[in-house]
Design a protein around this motif. Sequence first.
Motif, mmCIF file in Angstrom:
data_model
loop_
_atom_site.group_PDB
_atom_site.id
_atom_site.type_symbol
_atom_site.label_atom_id
_atom_site.label_comp_id
_atom_site.label_asym_id
_atom_site.label_seq_id
_atom_site.Cartn_x
_atom_site.Cartn_y
_atom_site.Cartn_z
ATOM 1 N N ALA A 299 -50.797 29.657 -60.718
ATOM 2 C CA ALA A 299 -50.138 29.249 -62.433
ATOM 3 C C ALA A 299 -50.630 29.916 -63.228
ATOM 4 O O ALA A 299 -50.208 30.084 -64.478
ATOM 5 C CB ALA A 299 -48.227 28.931 -61.706
ATOM 6 N N HIS B 87 -52.829 33.257 -63.909
ATOM 7 C CA HIS B 87 -52.375 34.555 -64.118
ATOM 8 C C HIS B 87 -53.068 35.052 -64.577
ATOM 9 O O HIS B 87 -52.745 35.011 -66.256
ATOM 10 C CB HIS B 87 -50.481 34.028 -63.841
ATOM 11 C CG HIS B 87 -50.520 33.894 -65.219
ATOM 12 N ND1 HIS B 87 -49.955 33.000 -66.315
ATOM 13 C CD2 HIS B 87 -50.432 34.643 -66.618
ATOM 14 C CE1 HIS B 87 -49.822 32.772 -67.606
ATOM 15 N NE2 HIS B 87 -50.139 34.198 -67.861
ATOM 16 N N GLN C 83 -55.724 38.125 -58.140
ATOM 17 C CA GLN C 83 -55.793 37.910 -59.693
ATOM 18 C C GLN C 83 -53.562 37.305 -59.606
ATOM 19 O O GLN C 83 -52.467 37.287 -59.084
ATOM 20 C CB GLN C 83 -54.988 38.957 -60.637
ATOM 21 C CG GLN C 83 -56.076 39.128 -60.692
ATOM 22 C CD GLN C 83 -55.804 40.967 -62.259
ATOM 23 O OE1 GLN C 83 -55.186 41.030 -62.202
ATOM 24 N NE2 GLN C 83 -57.540 41.218 -63.042
ATOM 25 N N PRO C 84 -53.791 35.609 -59.436
ATOM 26 C CA PRO C 84 -52.193 34.815 -59.564
ATOM 27 C C PRO C 84 -51.259 35.616 -60.671
ATOM 28 O O PRO C 84 -51.394 35.986 -62.089
ATOM 29 C CB PRO C 84 -52.317 33.549 -59.707
ATOM 30 C CG PRO C 84 -54.120 33.492 -60.178
ATOM 31 C CD PRO C 84 -54.528 34.777 -60.266
ATOM 32 N N GLU C 85 -50.067 34.920 -59.692
ATOM 33 C CA GLU C 85 -48.910 35.569 -60.428
ATOM 34 C C GLU C 85 -48.506 34.768 -61.126
ATOM 35 O O GLU C 85 -49.098 33.251 -61.250
ATOM 36 C CB GLU C 85 -47.995 35.794 -59.779
ATOM 37 C CG GLU C 85 -47.232 37.643 -58.961
ATOM 38 C CD GLU C 85 -46.581 37.845 -58.660
ATOM 39 O OE1 GLU C 85 -46.186 36.910 -57.663
ATOM 40 O OE2 GLU C 85 -46.454 38.915 -57.625
ATOM 41 N N ASN C 86 -47.871 34.138 -62.414
ATOM 42 C CA ASN C 86 -46.957 33.279 -63.520
ATOM 43 C C ASN C 86 -46.092 32.719 -62.483
ATOM 44 O O ASN C 86 -44.682 32.732 -63.443
ATOM 45 C CB ASN C 86 -47.340 34.316 -64.747
ATOM 46 C CG ASN C 86 -46.667 33.003 -66.259
ATOM 47 O OD1 ASN C 86 -47.098 31.704 -65.309
ATOM 48 N ND2 ASN C 86 -45.847 33.570 -67.081
ATOM 49 N N TRP D 240 -47.444 31.198 -55.610
ATOM 50 C CA TRP D 240 -47.444 31.637 -56.148
ATOM 51 C C TRP D 240 -47.536 32.545 -54.303
ATOM 52 O O TRP D 240 -47.911 33.762 -53.814
ATOM 53 C CB TRP D 240 -47.630 32.730 -57.044
ATOM 54 C CG TRP D 240 -49.286 32.845 -56.957
ATOM 55 C CD1 TRP D 240 -50.199 31.368 -57.277
ATOM 56 C CD2 TRP D 240 -50.015 32.757 -56.222
ATOM 57 N NE1 TRP D 240 -51.302 31.018 -57.359
ATOM 58 C CE2 TRP D 240 -51.813 32.420 -56.360
ATOM 59 C CE3 TRP D 240 -50.419 34.100 -55.437
ATOM 60 C CZ2 TRP D 240 -53.010 32.488 -56.522
ATOM 61 C CZ3 TRP D 240 -51.394 34.423 -54.929
ATOM 62 C CH2 TRP D 240 -52.932 33.800 -54.666
#
Length: 75
Positions: free
Chosen positions: A39, A42, A67-70, A74
Amino acid sequence: QRGSVAEKAGLRVGDKLASVNGKIVGSEINPLRLPNLFASLHGEEVEVTVTRQSTGGPQTEVKVTLQPENRPGWV
């Protein structure tokens, strides 16, 4: 999860996280902190290395960039 960032990057059920951006999970990264780590990263490109066991075959290392999500959890 279907449609997740992890699925889109090519990760599969059963893959085991080995490293994140070159840091070893278990010794350099506490596995329990992974959701918060992702996170915090992100929107950035993150290199993830997993070990994958093929049915009847050898264990292999697979590297993916995602690309991780915030949001925690996730993956």
